[in-house]
Scaffold this active site. Sequence first.
Site, PDB file in Angstrom:
ATOM      1  N   ARG A 162       0.838  -1.217   0.000  1.00 49.18           N
ATOM      2  CA  ARG A 162       0.000   0.000   0.000  1.00 49.18           C
ATOM      3  C   ARG A 162       0.873   1.268   0.000  1.00 49.18           C
ATOM      4  NH1 ARG A 162      -2.982  -3.856  -0.362  1.00 49.18           N
ATOM      5  NH2 ARG A 162      -5.041  -4.080   0.547  1.00 49.18           N
ATOM      6  N   SER A 235     -10.566  -1.478   4.231  1.00 51.23           N
ATOM      7  CA  SER A 235      -9.723  -1.775   5.398  1.00 51.23           C
ATOM      8  C   SER A 235      -9.286  -0.466   6.033  1.00 51.23           C
ATOM      9  CB  SER A 235      -8.457  -2.523   4.989  1.00 51.23           C
ATOM     10  OG  SER A 235      -8.763  -3.761   4.448  1.00 51.23           O
ATOM     11  N   GLU A 331      -4.652   2.505   7.374  1.00 53.76           N
ATOM     12  CA  GLU A 331      -4.408   2.365   5.950  1.00 53.76           C
ATOM     13  C   GLU A 331      -5.137   3.509   5.242  1.00 53.76           C
ATOM     14  OE1 GLU A 331      -5.358  -0.047   2.062  1.00 53.76           O
ATOM     15  OE2 GLU A 331      -6.760   0.788   3.486  1.00 53.76           O
TER      16      GLU A 331
HETATM   17  N1  EPU Z   1     -10.001 -12.661  10.471  1.00 55.34           N
HETATM   18  C1  EPU Z   1     -10.459 -12.869  11.766  1.00 55.34           C
HETATM   19  N2  EPU Z   1     -11.705 -12.441  12.068  1.00 55.34           N
HETATM   20  C2  EPU Z   1     -12.524 -11.870  11.152  1.00 55.34           C
HETATM   21  C3  EPU Z   1     -12.055 -11.660   9.829  1.00 55.34           C
HETATM   22  C4  EPU Z   1     -10.783 -12.066   9.527  1.00 55.34           C
HETATM   23  O1  EPU Z   1      -9.765 -13.409  12.609  1.00 55.34           O
HETATM   24  O2  EPU Z   1     -13.654 -11.527  11.504  1.00 55.34           O
HETATM   25  C5  EPU Z   1      -8.654 -13.127  10.123  1.00 55.34           C
HETATM   26  C6  EPU Z   1      -8.741 -14.468   9.446  1.00 55.34           C
HETATM   27  O3  EPU Z   1      -7.741 -15.306   9.950  1.00 55.34           O
HETATM   28  C7  EPU Z   1      -8.469 -14.156   8.015  1.00 55.34           C
HETATM   29  C8  EPU Z   1      -7.508 -12.996   8.146  1.00 55.34           C
HETATM   30  O4  EPU Z   1      -8.009 -12.246   9.246  1.00 55.34           O
HETATM   31  O5  EPU Z   1      -7.862 -15.242   7.364  1.00 55.34           O
HETATM   32  C9  EPU Z   1      -7.396 -12.166   6.908  1.00 55.34           C
HETATM   33  O6  EPU Z   1      -8.670 -11.705   6.488  1.00 55.34           O
HETATM   34  P1  EPU Z   1      -8.927 -11.335   4.954  1.00 55.34           P
HETATM   35  O7  EPU Z   1      -8.571 -12.459   4.079  1.00 55.34           O
HETATM   36  O8  EPU Z   1     -10.316 -10.797   4.867  1.00 55.34           O
HETATM   37  O9  EPU Z   1      -7.861 -10.218   4.629  1.00 55.34           O
HETATM   38  P2  EPU Z   1      -7.283  -8.970   5.429  1.00 55.34           P
HETATM   39  O10 EPU Z   1      -5.839  -9.226   5.647  1.00 55.34           O
HETATM   40  O11 EPU Z   1      -8.104  -8.651   6.617  1.00 55.34           O
HETATM   41  C10 EPU Z   1      -6.508  -7.750   3.251  1.00 55.34           C
HETATM   42  C11 EPU Z   1      -6.618  -6.391   2.630  1.00 55.34           C
HETATM   43  C12 EPU Z   1      -7.976  -6.222   1.973  1.00 55.34           C
HETATM   44  C13 EPU Z   1      -8.154  -7.310   0.923  1.00 55.34           C
HETATM   45  C14 EPU Z   1      -8.029  -8.668   1.621  1.00 55.34           C
HETATM   46  C15 EPU Z   1      -8.082  -9.808   0.642  1.00 55.34           C
HETATM   47  C16 EPU Z   1      -5.221  -4.915   3.959  1.00 55.34           C
HETATM   48  C17 EPU Z   1      -5.170  -3.780   4.909  1.00 55.34           C
HETATM   49  N3  EPU Z   1      -6.435  -5.357   3.637  1.00 55.34           N
HETATM   50  O12 EPU Z   1      -7.437  -7.806   4.334  1.00 55.34           O
HETATM   51  O13 EPU Z   1      -7.961  -4.976   1.305  1.00 55.34           O
HETATM   52  O14 EPU Z   1      -9.402  -7.219   0.267  1.00 55.34           O
HETATM   53  O15 EPU Z   1      -6.739  -8.745   2.278  1.00 55.34           O
HETATM   54  O16 EPU Z   1      -6.903  -9.874  -0.065  1.00 55.34           O
HETATM   55  O17 EPU Z   1      -4.166  -5.366   3.493  1.00 55.34           O
HETATM   56  C18 EPU Z   1      -8.479  -2.664   1.564  1.00 55.34           C
HETATM   57  O18 EPU Z   1      -7.265  -2.462   1.467  1.00 55.34           O
HETATM   58  O19 EPU Z   1      -9.309  -1.728   1.701  1.00 55.34           O
HETATM   59  C19 EPU Z   1      -8.957  -4.038   1.555  1.00 55.34           C
HETATM   60  C20 EPU Z   1     -10.240  -4.357   1.736  1.00 55.34           C
END
Ligand code: EPU
Length: 335
Positions: A162, A235, A331
């Site tokens: 990012r 996010s 972010e």
């Molecule tokens: N998780 C929990 N509880 C929850 C939800 C998630 O424990 O209620 C844990 C789970 O272990 C899950 C992990 O968090 O596996 C990761 O969740 P997710 O796959 O939804 O991805 P993220 O790391 O939370 C990032 C990006 C998103 C992007 C997703 C998918 C950032 C800041 N965010 O989120 O980007 O869509 O991966 O690749 O890197 C954005 O930047 O606005 C955004 C939405």
Amino acid sequence: MRIQLNYDLGAQNTFRMKVSCAYYVEYETVKELEGLNFERLPKPLLHIGAGSNLLFTKDFPGTVLHSNIEFIKYVDVGLEEVPVMVGAGVVWDHFVSETCRHGLWGAENLSLIPGEVGAAAVQNIGAYGVEVKDIISGVVCYDLQERKKVKFTREECRYGYRDSLFKQPENRGRYVVTSVLFRLSRKHNPKLEYKGVRDALEGKEPQTPQEVREAIIRIRRQKLPDPEELGSAGSFFKNPVVSREDFARISPDGSAPHYDLPDGTVKVPAAWMIDQCGFKGATEGGAAVYEKQPLVIVNASGEASPEEVLALENRIINGVRERFGVTLHPEVEHI
Ligand code: EPU
């Protein structure tokens, strides 16, 4: 070109903060941008895309600029790789949907991300195992300092998580992205490693980028709020990167979700930490932590104020710091 005074930014930010700016300029061409009398515009200058990654914390005293440069040009040279030149004002998901429709691989995992092409190249948007830098080969800007057009190769853009050259403090407000050159491919090349992507394909081996796009759209619709229905900026925090020792402290039995990075550090999902702290559904006035993805703060009432969002942000940062000794960084860009 459109110029407005004391302009209401409610429709210009997906968080739906009720704020305004002193001056608003929307231009259609690079020529119009170059022709602006920058000396006379109220300062500071802020260039926005769709306002999908911004939190306006108060009324903006200067000039907000927005690009309506919209074109998608396929530089078809009959090769496997297809260069595509795209105007900065094109809606990101419009670009993705067009290229998937043409059977071009590369952008499909980035389906449904809110925002516009110019901001995508500044922010290095990423999702489901792909970052936009993976398909960018160059970025064309207008340099407001030197008053001239400049081109950057992908390497020169210094992309990180990012992050890019354009976000460095010394470049703040200097470069306006006018178009982005992408390199897409006709070659079958699905990227399905990110957790959940294969599941969303329900056992099918995708033959077209469109099939992957549809799977990504299904995942996003399940987890993320539709900005049309519920204000948010995606996010709210970045995923923190910690040392191996810190990770052992955060999760002594190693069961917490994490990604080992090549340099030996560990990325831990902020969503997991926020969830562990019990913040799901927490509110401050009209602002709330989204139940299905606690990394997202939403404008639940539609009337949330910047102060309420900031109060919730601080509560989360303090809670996570107390419990895990990790400081989360937003972010979402605070203006
Ligand atoms: N998780 C929990 N509880 C929850 C939800 C998630 O424990 O209620 C844990 C789970 O272990 C899950 C992990 O968090 O596996 C990761 O969740 P997710 O796959 O939804 O991805 P993220 O790391 O939370 C990032 C990006 C998103 C992007 C997703 C998918 C950032 C800041 N965010 O989120 O980007 O869509 O991966 O690749 O890197 C954005 O930047 O606005 C955004 C939405």
